[in-house]
Motif scaffolding. Structure first.
Motif, PDB file in Angstrom:
ATOM      1  N   ILE A  67      42.236  30.981  43.552  1.00 33.58           N
ATOM      2  CA  ILE A  67      42.031  31.879  44.063  1.00 33.58           C
ATOM      3  C   ILE A  67      41.598  32.519  42.918  1.00 33.58           C
ATOM      4  N   THR A  68      40.436  33.557  43.451  1.00 30.89           N
ATOM      5  CA  THR A  68      39.325  34.048  42.598  1.00 30.89           C
ATOM      6  C   THR A  68      39.270  35.283  42.381  1.00 30.89           C
ATOM      7  N   VAL A  69      40.637  35.998  42.764  1.00 29.06           N
ATOM      8  CA  VAL A  69      40.376  37.667  42.604  1.00 29.06           C
ATOM      9  C   VAL A  69      39.714  37.585  41.280  1.00 29.06           C
ATOM     10  N   ILE A  70      40.312  37.583  40.174  1.00 30.69           N
ATOM     11  CA  ILE A  70      40.171  37.518  38.935  1.00 30.69           C
ATOM     12  C   ILE A  70      39.231  37.166  38.614  1.00 30.69           C
ATOM     13  N   GLU A  71      39.061  36.396  38.892  1.00 29.18           N
ATOM     14  CA  GLU A  71      37.884  35.729  38.251  1.00 29.18           C
ATOM     15  C   GLU A  71      36.312  36.057  38.249  1.00 29.18           C
ATOM     16  N   ASP A  72      36.463  36.783  40.147  1.00 28.44           N
ATOM     17  CA  ASP A  72      35.518  37.279  40.432  1.00 28.44           C
ATOM     18  C   ASP A  72      35.325  38.755  39.373  1.00 28.44           C
ATOM     19  N   LYS A  73      35.896  39.226  39.258  1.00 31.46           N
ATOM     20  CA  LYS A  73      36.077  40.831  37.948  1.00 31.46           C
ATOM     21  C   LYS A  73      34.856  40.221  36.943  1.00 31.46           C
ATOM     22  N   PHE A  74      35.962  39.046  35.984  1.00 38.75           N
ATOM     23  CA  PHE A  74      35.679  38.484  35.015  1.00 38.75           C
ATOM     24  C   PHE A  74      35.301  37.590  34.956  1.00 38.75           C
ATOM     25  N   PRO A  75      33.790  37.255  34.978  1.00 42.92           N
ATOM     26  CA  PRO A  75      33.353  35.534  35.254  1.00 42.92           C
ATOM     27  C   PRO A  75      33.676  35.157  34.069  1.00 42.92           C
ATOM     28  N   ILE A  76      33.451  35.504  32.944  1.00 45.24           N
ATOM     29  CA  ILE A  76      34.209  34.505  31.047  1.00 45.24           C
ATOM     30  C   ILE A  76      35.289  33.495  31.361  1.00 45.24           C
ATOM     31  N   LEU A  77      36.081  34.512  32.129  1.00 45.11           N
ATOM     32  CA  LEU A  77      37.976  33.831  32.696  1.00 45.11           C
ATOM     33  C   LEU A  77      37.390  32.564  34.011  1.00 45.11           C
ATOM     34  N   LYS A  78      36.479  32.491  34.609  1.00 45.88           N
ATOM     35  CA  LYS A  78      35.953  30.955  35.130  1.00 45.88           C
ATOM     36  C   LYS A  78      35.619  29.847  33.932  1.00 45.88           C
ATOM     37  N   LYS A  79      35.673  29.658  32.820  1.00 43.50           N
ATOM     38  CA  LYS A  79      35.102  28.583  31.864  1.00 43.50           C
ATOM     39  C   LYS A  79      37.113  28.999  31.048  1.00 43.50           C
ATOM     40  N   VAL A  80      37.644  30.034  31.170  1.00 46.05           N
ATOM     41  CA  VAL A  80      39.008  29.407  30.638  1.00 46.05           C
ATOM     42  C   VAL A  80      39.892  28.529  31.203  1.00 46.05           C
ATOM     43  N   THR A  81      39.815  29.219  32.849  1.00 42.34           N
ATOM     44  CA  THR A  81      40.460  28.269  33.973  1.00 42.34           C
ATOM     45  C   THR A  81      39.707  27.363  33.994  1.00 42.34           C
ATOM     46  N   ARG A  82      38.469  27.125  33.786  1.00 44.63           N
ATOM     47  CA  ARG A  82      38.241  25.125  33.622  1.00 44.63           C
ATOM     48  C   ARG A  82      38.836  24.833  33.077  1.00 44.63           C
ATOM     49  N   LEU A  83      38.898  25.026  31.249  1.00 45.29           N
ATOM     50  CA  LEU A  83      39.832  24.487  30.326  1.00 45.29           C
ATOM     51  C   LEU A  83      40.689  24.676  30.787  1.00 45.29           C
ATOM     52  N   LEU A  84      41.368  25.274  30.846  1.00 47.50           N
ATOM     53  CA  LEU A  84      43.203  25.129  31.399  1.00 47.50           C
ATOM     54  C   LEU A  84      43.200  24.229  32.627  1.00 47.50           C
ATOM     55  N   MET A  85      42.210  24.287  33.590  1.00 49.27           N
ATOM     56  CA  MET A  85      42.291  22.288  34.417  1.00 49.27           C
ATOM     57  C   MET A  85      42.526  21.334  33.887  1.00 49.27           C
ATOM     58  N   LEU A  86      41.219  21.849  33.031  1.00 43.99           N
ATOM     59  CA  LEU A  86      41.250  20.514  32.318  1.00 43.99           C
ATOM     60  C   LEU A  86      42.560  19.890  31.348  1.00 43.99           C
ATOM     61  N   SER A  87      43.116  20.875  30.645  1.00 45.15           N
ATOM     62  CA  SER A  87      43.950  20.275  29.673  1.00 45.15           C
ATOM     63  C   SER A  87      45.296  20.256  30.585  1.00 45.15           C
ATOM     64  N   THR A  88      45.399  20.609  31.647  1.00 47.53           N
ATOM     65  CA  THR A  88      46.200  20.407  32.572  1.00 47.53           C
ATOM     66  C   THR A  88      46.704  19.195  33.262  1.00 47.53           C
ATOM     67  N   GLN A  89      44.923  18.560  33.443  1.00 50.55           N
ATOM     68  CA  GLN A  89      44.742  17.300  34.066  1.00 50.55           C
ATOM     69  C   GLN A  89      45.484  16.075  32.806  1.00 50.55           C
ATOM     70  N   LEU A  90      44.234  16.727  31.784  1.00 50.03           N
ATOM     71  CA  LEU A  90      45.321  15.228  30.184  1.00 50.03           C
ATOM     72  C   LEU A  90      46.771  15.636  30.127  1.00 50.03           C
ATOM     73  N   ALA A  91      46.998  16.235  30.524  1.00 50.15           N
ATOM     74  CA  ALA A  91      48.580  16.245  30.004  1.00 50.15           C
ATOM     75  C   ALA A  91      49.493  16.003  31.020  1.00 50.15           C
ATOM     76  N   VAL A  92      48.612  15.645  32.476  1.00 51.21           N
ATOM     77  CA  VAL A  92      49.814  15.011  33.348  1.00 51.21           C
ATOM     78  C   VAL A  92      49.261  13.541  33.859  1.00 51.21           C
ATOM     79  N   GLY A  93      48.101  13.291  33.067  1.00 51.23           N
ATOM     80  CA  GLY A  93      47.730  12.135  32.655  1.00 51.23           C
ATOM     81  C   GLY A  93      48.576  11.599  31.880  1.00 51.23           C
ATOM     82  N   LEU A  94      48.211  11.908  30.729  1.00 53.19           N
ATOM     83  CA  LEU A  94      48.688  11.249  29.181  1.00 53.19           C
ATOM     84  C   LEU A  94      50.164  11.179  29.661  1.00 53.19           C
ATOM     85  N   VAL A  95      51.194  12.521  30.298  1.00 51.89           N
ATOM     86  CA  VAL A  95      52.878  12.224  30.617  1.00 51.89           C
ATOM     87  C   VAL A  95      52.810  11.074  31.335  1.00 51.89           C
ATOM     88  N   SER A  96      51.725  10.503  32.471  1.00 51.66           N
ATOM     89  CA  SER A  96      52.106   9.787  33.238  1.00 51.66           C
ATOM     90  C   SER A  96      52.001   8.507  32.603  1.00 51.66           C
TER      91      SER A  96
END
Length: 144
Positions: A67-96
């Motif tokens: 859902i890119t409505v906010i990212e389209d208006k604020f391109p800097i958030l794409k990097k924040v979203t990517r960082l959040l996604m990477l953090s989530t993947q790392l957390a789920v990997g470590l918890v599993s």
């Protein structure tokens, strides 16, 4: 995109195995009045693996739901979203991985196949760690 083809072959092979297994189960039950006691459990495990392997490919090709409505208006958030996604993947990997460290020592096995039950779960840390190091396909695209 050799990488996507590898995932497609793996997914196709797993789908073929599940299909043949379930078709043979129906034929055995219909024609011979018997069944394979382990077929549904193996099919379920293979389907779980198919979902997670498909998720790796979707992440690589950046085809997962966005859902890119906010990212389209604020391109800097794409990097924040990517960082959040990477953090989530790392957390789920470590918890599993922690979860596997808890359940593997118990040595629980399936009653129908005799296989260890952790085989259903071992794909989760593998997939999330692979997603973590998965460079999106858009980084490879060249537009003229």
């Amino acid at each position: 995109m050799i990488r996507s083809k590898i995932f497609y072959v793996a997914l196709g092979g797993l789908m073929l195995c599940v299909t043949l297994l379930l078709i043979s189960e129906v034929i055995l039950r219909s024609l011979f009045g018997t069944s394979l006691s382990w077929s549904y459990e193996i099919a379920r495990t293979l389907m779980i693996w198919m979902v997670y392997i498909g998720a790796i490919d979707l992440t690589y090709r950046e085809r997962h739901i966005n859902i890119t409505v906010i990212e389209d208006k604020f391109p800097i958030l794409k990097k924040v979203t990517r960082l959040l996604m990477l953090s989530t993947q790392l957390a789920v990997g470590l918890v599993s991985i922690s979860f596997l460290n808890i359940i593997i020592p118990y040595g629980q096995t399936s009653s129908t196949t005799g296989l260890p039950t952790w085989l259903n779960y071992v794909i989760i840390p593998v997939v999330f760690i692979m997603m973590l190091f998965n460079k999106p396909a858009s980084n490879y695209e060249v537009t003229l």
